[in-house]
Motif scaffolding. Structure first.
Motif, short mmCIF file in Angstrom:
data_model
loop_
_atom_site.label_atom_id
_atom_site.label_comp_id
_atom_site.label_asym_id
_atom_site.label_seq_id
_atom_site.Cartn_x
_atom_site.Cartn_y
_atom_site.Cartn_z
N PRO A 62 -37.74 3.77 0.79
CA PRO A 62 -37.03 3.31 1.99
C PRO A 62 -36.02 4.33 2.51
O PRO A 62 -35.84 4.46 3.73
CB PRO A 62 -36.35 2.02 1.53
CG PRO A 62 -37.19 1.54 0.39
CD PRO A 62 -37.67 2.78 -0.30
N TYR A 119 -41.76 -1.42 10.91
CA TYR A 119 -41.23 -2.78 11.05
C TYR A 119 -41.15 -3.26 12.50
O TYR A 119 -40.68 -4.36 12.76
CB TYR A 119 -39.86 -2.87 10.39
CG TYR A 119 -39.94 -2.85 8.87
CD1 TYR A 119 -40.54 -3.90 8.19
CD2 TYR A 119 -39.44 -1.77 8.15
CE1 TYR A 119 -40.63 -3.88 6.80
CE2 TYR A 119 -39.53 -1.74 6.76
CZ TYR A 119 -40.12 -2.80 6.09
OH TYR A 119 -40.22 -2.77 4.72
N ASN A 179 -39.85 6.48 10.60
CA ASN A 179 -41.00 5.81 9.99
C ASN A 179 -40.71 4.34 9.74
O ASN A 179 -41.58 3.48 9.95
CB ASN A 179 -41.37 6.50 8.68
CG ASN A 179 -42.01 7.86 8.86
OD1 ASN A 179 -42.24 8.57 7.90
ND2 ASN A 179 -42.28 8.26 10.10
N ASN A 180 -39.51 4.02 9.27
CA ASN A 180 -39.18 2.61 9.02
C ASN A 180 -39.18 1.80 10.29
O ASN A 180 -39.72 0.68 10.34
CB ASN A 180 -37.81 2.51 8.33
CG ASN A 180 -37.92 1.97 6.92
OD1 ASN A 180 -39.01 1.84 6.38
ND2 ASN A 180 -36.80 1.65 6.33
N ASP A 181 -38.55 2.31 11.35
CA ASP A 181 -38.52 1.57 12.61
C ASP A 181 -39.93 1.37 13.17
O ASP A 181 -40.21 0.34 13.80
CB ASP A 181 -37.66 2.30 13.64
CG ASP A 181 -36.17 2.15 13.36
OD1 ASP A 181 -35.80 1.29 12.54
OD2 ASP A 181 -35.37 2.90 13.96
N ARG A 196 -37.95 6.89 4.47
CA ARG A 196 -38.51 6.31 5.70
C ARG A 196 -37.43 6.08 6.76
O ARG A 196 -37.71 6.10 7.95
CB ARG A 196 -39.24 5.00 5.40
CG ARG A 196 -40.48 5.14 4.53
CD ARG A 196 -41.36 3.91 4.63
NE ARG A 196 -40.66 2.69 4.36
CZ ARG A 196 -40.61 2.07 3.18
NH1 ARG A 196 -41.25 2.61 2.13
NH2 ARG A 196 -39.96 0.94 3.01
N ASN A 197 -36.20 5.84 6.31
CA ASN A 197 -35.11 5.65 7.26
C ASN A 197 -34.68 6.95 7.94
O ASN A 197 -34.01 6.92 8.97
CB ASN A 197 -33.90 5.02 6.56
CG ASN A 197 -34.01 3.51 6.46
OD1 ASN A 197 -34.50 2.85 7.37
ND2 ASN A 197 -33.55 2.95 5.35
N LEU A 212 -45.59 2.15 4.94
CA LEU A 212 -44.86 1.53 3.84
C LEU A 212 -45.36 2.01 2.48
O LEU A 212 -44.63 1.93 1.49
CB LEU A 212 -44.96 0.01 3.94
CG LEU A 212 -44.28 -0.61 5.17
CD1 LEU A 212 -44.53 -2.11 5.23
CD2 LEU A 212 -42.79 -0.32 5.15
#
Length: 338
Positions: A100, A79, A74-76, A103-104, A95
């Motif tokens: 975080p 961003y 999700n983070n990748d 999400r990572n 977000l």
């Protein structure tokens, strides 16, 4: 947690073969499945770890659009410069969705398939038709403050917890799936199910099928958009009500196209195309936004402790449409409502 067999394939075909049996679960980030297994809610006899599959890329599609690999975190995704520039609604929703740390680890495919956060679903000592069909629904007549107001049945009033999926619904994404019968594409609106008489089935996947990617259309709605999420606390929490709005204004300032998807109110991201059509050709304004909100919430049913959600959702729709029209999307860092 019960004993289970474990497989770690390196190719999609191997994963499908390993996942073909009954009582099988695919493991990606594990941010939901592992919790469910620890609580004895999920009891797979075979766990297929898919993290070595080549599904961890974001790629351009011919003719425009992006393909989000199911194993991209999700983070990748949030961003990625292409997502932020062309699909800021999706980045914003992701977000808003978790810490975080989560999400990572969490993946795009896993986000689609996460289970409800209903109290009764997680507590094996209480009745739950989603966990054990035929037991009854403890939330109906019980503690149901976080539960659904739209699309419910007498079998289940649970909500789908995803923020990402609300944005994907507004963007008209498509889900790419592989199975023993071959590959197929599922329009996002058809991917998740309402509970009906089978609340144990969250989606339209066939047994053993695997999500491989999510396709975003060329139509990105990068200018007039917002993801507005209301929750009990501003830090990591699931939505009481959220709204994803993707709008396009014509040269005359009138609304040429608009999509409104709600989260936290139903068993799936909730859209009412008939309500969205009320906006076409109209000048943005409070009165038309109110009419759309009333149409989106038509048929909403409270169960006592969640009655407040009906009026809250109405206000969220109006506020979100106003944000999108004014090009003032909700910030996910400064969470005061714009």
């Amino acid at each position: 947690m019960i004993r289970f067999d474990y497989a770690r394939p390196t190719a999609v075909a191997e994963a499908l073969q390993a996942g073909a049996g009954t009582h099988t679960a695919y493991l990606a980030g594990g941010t939901n499945l592992v919790d469910l297994m620890k609580e004895n809610v999920a009891r797979p006899l075979q766990v297929v770890d898919i993290n070595r599959l080549p599904l961890n890329r974001i790629e351009e599609l011919d003719g425009g659009g992006l393909r989000l690999g199911a194993l991209v975190t999700n983070n990748d995704t949030a961003y990625d410069s292409r997502v932020q520039e062309r699909y800021p609604l999706l980045a914003s929703a992701i977000l808003a969705g978790a810490s975080p740390q989560l999400r990572n680890a969490a993946t795009n495919g896993g986000n689609l398939n996460q289970r409800t956060r209903c109290y009764y679903f997680y507590d094996v000592d209480t009745p739950c038709n989603k966990r054990n069909p035929g037991e009854g629904c403890g939330a109906i007549g019980g503690v149901n403050r976080i539960h659904a107001i739209l699309g419910t049945s007498e079998q289940c009033i649970a909500t789908h917890p995803s923020d990402m999926c609300v944005a994907l619904a507004a963007l008209d994404a498509q889900v790419q799936v592989s199975g023993s019968a071959g590959d197929r594409t599922i329009p996002f609106a058809d991917y998740h199910r309402l509970p009906g008489d089978e609340p144990s089935r969250d989606n339209t996947l066939q047994p053993g099928e695997l999500v491989t990617a999510i396709d975003l259309p060329e139509d990105s709605f990068a200018t007039n958009y917002t993801y507005l999420k209301l929750r009990d606390r501003l830090s990591y929490a699931f939505a009481l009500v959220s709204a994803a709005v993707a709008m396009r204004l014509g040269d005359d300032g009138r609304i040429a196209e608009c999509r409104v998807a709600l989260g936290g109110v139903a068993h799936k991201p909730w859209r009412q195309p008939e309500a969205e059509r009320l906006l076409i050709g109209e000048q943005p304004g409070e009165s038309v936004f109110q009419a759309v909100a009333d149409a989106v919430l038509r048929g909403a049913i409270g169960r006592g402790k969640n009655d407040f959600k009906i009026e809250l959702a109405r206000r969220v729709v109006v506020r979100a449409l106003g944000q999108a029209a004014a090009r003032t999307p909700q910030s996910q860092t400064d969470k005061r409502i714009a």
